[in-house]
Write an enzyme that holds these catalytic residues in place. Sequence first.
Site, PDB file in Angstrom:
ATOM      1  N   HIS A 156       3.510   6.637  -6.916  1.00  0.00           N
ATOM      2  CA  HIS A 156       2.787   7.833  -7.355  1.00  0.00           C
ATOM      3  C   HIS A 156       3.709   9.054  -7.236  1.00  0.00           C
ATOM      4  O   HIS A 156       3.726   9.932  -8.115  1.00  0.00           O
ATOM      5  CB  HIS A 156       1.541   8.009  -6.480  1.00  0.00           C
ATOM      6  N   HIS A 213       1.745   4.332  -2.933  1.00  0.00           N
ATOM      7  CA  HIS A 213       1.828   5.794  -2.779  1.00  0.00           C
ATOM      8  C   HIS A 213       3.197   6.285  -3.267  1.00  0.00           C
ATOM      9  O   HIS A 213       3.307   7.313  -3.943  1.00  0.00           O
ATOM     10  CB  HIS A 213       1.697   6.183  -1.305  1.00  0.00           C
ATOM     11  N   HIS A 224       0.840  -1.204   0.000  1.00  0.00           N
ATOM     12  CA  HIS A 224       0.000   0.000   0.000  1.00  0.00           C
ATOM     13  C   HIS A 224       0.878   1.260   0.000  1.00  0.00           C
ATOM     14  O   HIS A 224       0.723   2.145  -0.845  1.00  0.00           O
ATOM     15  CB  HIS A 224      -0.912  -0.020   1.232  1.00  0.00           C
ATOM     16  N   GLU A 225       1.793   1.317   0.949  1.00  0.00           N
ATOM     17  CA  GLU A 225       2.644   2.517   1.048  1.00  0.00           C
ATOM     18  C   GLU A 225       3.564   2.627  -0.162  1.00  0.00           C
ATOM     19  O   GLU A 225       3.876   3.726  -0.632  1.00  0.00           O
ATOM     20  CB  GLU A 225       3.449   2.506   2.357  1.00  0.00           C
TER      21      GLU A 225
END
Length: 678
Positions: free
Chosen positions: A474, A471, A467-468
């Site tokens: 991105h 990010h 998940h991190e």
Amino acid sequence: MSILNSKFNTPFHTAPFSKIKNEDYLPAFLKAIEHARAEIDAITSNTEAPSFENTIEALDFSGEELDRISSIFFNLNSAETNDEIQKIAQEVSPLLSEFSNDITLNEDLFKRVKAVYDTRASLELTVEQKTLLDKKYKGFSRNGANLSEEKKARLREIDKQLSQLKLKFGENVLAETNAYEMHLTNEADLSGLPEGAKEAAQQLAESKGKKGWLITLDYPSYIPFMTYADNRELRKQLAIAAGAKAFKGDDLDNQNNVLQIAQLRHERANLLGYKTHAHFVLEERMAKTPETVGNFLNELLDKAKPAAVREFQNLEAFAKELDQIDRLEKWDGAYYSEKLKQKLFSLDDEQLKPYFKLEHVIDGAFTIAERLYDLKFEAIDTIDKYHEDVLTYKVTDTKGNLVSIFYADFFPRAGKRNGAWMTVYKSQYIKNGVNDRPHISIVCNFTKPTKSKPSLLTFNEVTTLFHEFGHALHGMLANTTYPSLSGTSVFWDFVELPSQVLENWCYEKEALELFATHYETGEVIPMELIEKIKASATFHEGMQTLRQISFGLLDMSWHGQDPSGITSVKSHELNAFSKTKLYPDVAENCMSTSFSHIFQGGYSSGYYSYKWAEVLDADAFEYFLEKGVFNKEVATKFKNHVLSQGGIEDPMTLYKRFRGKEPKPDALLKRAGLIEKA
């Protein structure tokens, strides 16, 4: 002049952490604010007519030095803080708030911005430039530029108070987390706990000069105990301690802070002409209005609640059959869920953990990013770091060009807040023809290696890391001209798409076989376990969805109405949870007083965005599944239309360009097992 105020003479201009002393910060902030003011003065005193370049663009590139110092300081205040840093934060935050107000309430500056904005139809601007102009104009109008002097003064006062209250809220939560220890000296009290968790508890006790075992409220300690410890009374003690953070009526109590923050946010929104704080916030989100959010959460609630109630009743019946538990309490949930999961799927975290050695999972995430987005990750030791645990990497493309610098910080410690997050030390932007690349970091709290075992992750921790890292991608792949539109600078109900979509690879055979190998034997995770992971993916999904909805509803209850009539934080919270309640209430506990996402972080009126982004991520991943999870065409579309684009266009426009259509919640509801698959 402080080292912080000059261009860093370091590899890749990275932060020189080891050379920065705490006493450097305040003078550096003051100097950087002075420099930033001079940059603003240069814009307002320009005798040329206001243009996009000399006003809007100049404004976006101003304050770079201040942004850099702020990112270093506040990131450390979350990941490696101490009393001195917290004290500086209390001094610095009002100064930054005041400076921010000085910009947004600067009439001469606003006149120039408005002059450009009013002629926008005749300007030949790119899509990104139009977005920046709109954002800059709204940055003023949404922050009081059109207010009377008296109201501007009140706005300044509110912002100053809010910056201090939010800091105090976070400090209290961290102090409460660090203060609690459950010291056990009888090994029988650890019955049911996996060997790794016992060893970690023993090592923690040793490190503090104590005999026996220490359990704390840090997640790698708290979660295994709540999931596996057979001693119900001790689980109860620990759960009540966790739920009572900053809710004890003492110096670290946050009830008054919560009431004040909610009230000040509401007053601020009213000053600016908005009905509530949620109306103010959501104007700049995909959802647009509190009504849309309410409808979204209630629609999901209707779909999820029957499944959640059914799951809860099954869990109650199971606990009664197994241990004659008459009433399931909050401290029973994780324990009996794990037992039931083992029974239904013959699967538990202890079976899986040997296949998820931290280093292997990191390599797996890197390999997946390489196959999808042509990235290469190389560990480097030539850049400075703020703690010895931090790992550092150079990220390049297939031609060897620098894409990003990447920091990863995985283990808990006293100066680090709980949870997991991604952050930025330096944004990407293009200036004078040079594409300046970003410095990105992820911070997690995983189980540390022990004397006998490496760091082995639970499956939940594996998805957290992905998940991190989503990010982080991105941020790393950002390719915009302006820093304020770069990377994760997007609407908050869109920002979770890149993170949540990457979690899907954790369930796919092709991906798991890349990194899920036994830490001792090197054996690839057996197909049978992969099947069980997939089969158990929707286990208690109704209850999980209900839990997330409850947090979204609590957030909207604080921010979507006038909070002035709220006198009891606890009573208000019980009312907000009434439609989603499954477990009996615990009188000593209150969630709001430690709900850092909405009272300290940036998620006020935005907690719903996790579920909102799940709709996007399920729909996006369905596209990958149709074409293949490593399909280059889909990955390139996602990279070019979502990951690299930052906030240069409306997120739905970007999403439709990638997907070819708007998302529907069906993919999420199917994946969650809440509606039948076709």
